[in-house]
Scaffold this motif. Structure first.
Motif, short mmCIF file in Angstrom:
data_model
loop_
_atom_site.label_atom_id
_atom_site.label_comp_id
_atom_site.label_asym_id
_atom_site.label_seq_id
_atom_site.Cartn_x
_atom_site.Cartn_y
_atom_site.Cartn_z
N GLY A 84 98.14 -30.85 21.94
CA GLY A 84 99.00 -30.01 22.76
C GLY A 84 99.37 -28.67 22.17
O GLY A 84 100.38 -28.07 22.57
N VAL A 85 98.62 -28.16 21.21
CA VAL A 85 98.88 -26.82 20.68
C VAL A 85 98.46 -25.80 21.74
O VAL A 85 97.38 -25.90 22.32
CB VAL A 85 98.10 -26.60 19.36
CG1 VAL A 85 98.20 -25.15 18.90
CG2 VAL A 85 98.64 -27.54 18.29
N THR A 86 99.37 -24.84 22.03
CA THR A 86 99.14 -23.94 23.17
C THR A 86 99.13 -22.47 22.77
O THR A 86 99.62 -22.10 21.70
CB THR A 86 100.25 -24.13 24.23
OG1 THR A 86 101.51 -23.87 23.60
CG2 THR A 86 100.23 -25.54 24.79
N GLY A 87 98.56 -21.65 23.65
CA GLY A 87 98.68 -20.20 23.51
C GLY A 87 97.72 -19.57 22.52
O GLY A 87 97.88 -18.42 22.14
N LEU A 88 96.70 -20.29 22.08
CA LEU A 88 95.78 -19.77 21.07
C LEU A 88 94.34 -19.81 21.59
O LEU A 88 94.05 -20.47 22.59
CB LEU A 88 95.89 -20.61 19.78
CG LEU A 88 97.30 -20.72 19.18
CD1 LEU A 88 97.31 -21.73 18.04
CD2 LEU A 88 97.79 -19.37 18.68
N GLU A 89 93.44 -19.11 20.91
CA GLU A 89 92.03 -19.14 21.29
C GLU A 89 91.21 -19.79 20.18
O GLU A 89 91.51 -19.63 19.01
CB GLU A 89 91.51 -17.70 21.49
CG GLU A 89 92.00 -17.06 22.76
CD GLU A 89 91.56 -15.60 22.83
OE1 GLU A 89 90.45 -15.27 22.36
OE2 GLU A 89 92.36 -14.79 23.33
N TYR A 90 90.13 -20.47 20.57
CA TYR A 90 89.23 -21.05 19.57
C TYR A 90 88.71 -19.95 18.67
O TYR A 90 88.24 -18.92 19.15
CB TYR A 90 88.05 -21.74 20.25
CG TYR A 90 88.45 -22.86 21.20
CD1 TYR A 90 89.42 -23.78 20.83
CD2 TYR A 90 87.85 -22.99 22.44
CE1 TYR A 90 89.79 -24.81 21.69
CE2 TYR A 90 88.21 -24.03 23.30
CZ TYR A 90 89.17 -24.93 22.92
OH TYR A 90 89.53 -25.95 23.77
N GLY A 91 88.76 -20.17 17.36
CA GLY A 91 88.43 -19.08 16.45
C GLY A 91 87.23 -19.31 15.55
O GLY A 91 86.81 -18.40 14.84
N LEU A 92 86.65 -20.51 15.55
CA LEU A 92 85.56 -20.78 14.60
C LEU A 92 84.34 -21.36 15.32
O LEU A 92 84.45 -22.36 16.03
CB LEU A 92 86.03 -21.79 13.54
CG LEU A 92 85.05 -22.03 12.39
CD1 LEU A 92 84.95 -20.81 11.48
CD2 LEU A 92 85.46 -23.25 11.57
N THR A 93 83.21 -20.72 15.12
CA THR A 93 81.96 -21.25 15.69
C THR A 93 80.88 -21.30 14.62
O THR A 93 80.98 -20.64 13.59
CB THR A 93 81.44 -20.37 16.85
OG1 THR A 93 81.05 -19.09 16.35
CG2 THR A 93 82.48 -20.20 17.94
N VAL A 94 79.87 -22.11 14.89
CA VAL A 94 78.66 -22.16 14.06
C VAL A 94 77.50 -21.69 14.93
O VAL A 94 77.38 -22.10 16.09
CB VAL A 94 78.41 -23.59 13.54
CG1 VAL A 94 76.97 -23.76 13.06
CG2 VAL A 94 79.37 -23.92 12.41
N LEU A 95 76.68 -20.81 14.39
CA LEU A 95 75.54 -20.29 15.14
C LEU A 95 74.35 -21.22 14.95
O LEU A 95 73.90 -21.45 13.82
CB LEU A 95 75.20 -18.88 14.64
CG LEU A 95 74.21 -18.07 15.48
CD1 LEU A 95 74.77 -17.78 16.87
CD2 LEU A 95 73.86 -16.77 14.77
N ALA A 96 73.87 -21.78 16.05
CA ALA A 96 72.77 -22.75 15.98
C ALA A 96 71.56 -22.23 16.75
O ALA A 96 71.67 -21.31 17.57
CB ALA A 96 73.22 -24.08 16.57
#
Lengths: 231, 231
Positions: free
Chosen positions: B119-131
């Motif tokens: 339920g953490v709110t108000g944020l954007e996903y910040g970490l990706t891996v390039l595949a």
């Protein structure tokens, strides 16, 4: 180069039969490439429980490689290498006459996953992580300083070396919790414990070095040069 | 130094109340150590679903720290720092008046695990891996070159950035399999895909660098200096 053939794992590789032969023929005509063989991985058969059934299915899978090899040779294409096998299957795959090379890399550690889930026999556990007791909240409970960032519980939980009745019951990012039994109830904060890694692949990539011991003596330190280099 | 208090996670730390005060008193008398506060981690409350119930339980947990702080001060001991909170709880813990410091490190990446399970709110996903797509065996299936040695599926499977209908359905040591939907069915071998890391902790330890992007432009490369240093 060697061509990867899909022998049933259904992940990567070209289908055996016509697709494989067409690709082999096209590859052999390319400048700068030398086609020398094929490979296939029977990874979908590692967990077949009945040994006879496992052998039968692995032989059928390797037959696909053999037939592809024969068809390639029939067209005058080179197929000196037929590479297959993993640690969970090599004790059967090595009996298949077409196979010239085994890929049973993880076998060097003979993890509990292979021995207890895949019927690999005649080997000893070879990889442990040295952990320290950091908390003793109750008589039968200890917490170690080694969590999922140090030791992966994926595929199989670690075992506790020298304390076979003591079990790993919980692993969080930085901690591992033991349910103590037998003489392990005497452990105190600061004591060292060796955890037998359940499945080496996901643990070795977390570390920079192997410490190679023989008869309890540290003989070599090897760099894990490949870690962090995947993908 | 700060003392760790067990506020309910029941893993490490001294019990609040008498045990904590006795340890604080004993610690303050040691040469070479300066006692400046306490910490506690309410990690056992991250998955409480009802927000009101989560707030109530976190407040009760932080109350244990507040009472310990007051008791320490009553004995003339220093307790300037009261440290607590994790990414899955900090939006509640930060409202507790006794808390002077938050430990919500993972929050910088705002993983799907925190947003979808806690339920953490108000944020954007910040970490990706390039595949990279390495196999396209069927119209709705693609295999990527990023498996469990590159990207941990522990705690939460990765999401597929820019293709929300496409799902990760299987991850093995070196491969990740996608069930394709929407325009992702047009992907071909060699195409790049960004996978949103489900839980950063177990993935960052597999890599040597962060590539920091802003507005699609690579601005910095940071070494992950702490990886491999745990335990």
């Amino acid at each position: 180069m060697i061509l990867e053939i899909n022998v049933g794992l259904d992940r990567v590789g070209v289908l055996p039969g016509r697709d494989a032969i067409e690709l082999a023929r096209a590859t052999a005509e390319l400048d700068g490439l030398e086609l020398v063989g094929i490979m296939g991985y029977e990874g979908h058969l590692l967990r077949v429980e009945d040994p006879d059934e496992k052998r039968t299915q692995i032989e059928a899978s390797m037959k696909l490689l053999e037939e592809t090899r024969d068809a390639m040779r029939g067209e005058g294409l080179c197929c000196d290498i037929v590479s297959a096998g993993g640690t969970g299957s090599y004790q059967y795959t090595s009996d298949c006459p077409a196979v010239t090379e085994l890929q049973a890399g993880g076998g060097i550690f003979a993890d509990p996953m292979y021995q207890l889930q895949m019927g690999v026999t005649g080997l000893e556990y070879g990889l442990t992580v040295l952990a320290t007791v950091v908390s003793r909240p109750e008589k039968h409970r200890a917490v170690l300083d080694s969590g999922r960032k140090t030791l992966s519980p994926d595929a199989h939980l670690p075992l506790v070396k020298n304390h076979p009745e003591t079990e790993v019951v919980r692993m969080s990012a930085e901690h591992c919790e033991l349910q103590l039994a037998g003489d392990a109830v005497d452990l105190t904060i600061g004591d060292k414990i060796e955890l037998i890694v359940g499945y080496a692949d996901f643990t070795t990539v977390l570390h920079d070095h192997f410490f190679a011991c023989r008869g309890g003596v540290l003989e070599e330190v090897w760099e894990i040069a490949g870690r962090g280099k995947l993908q």
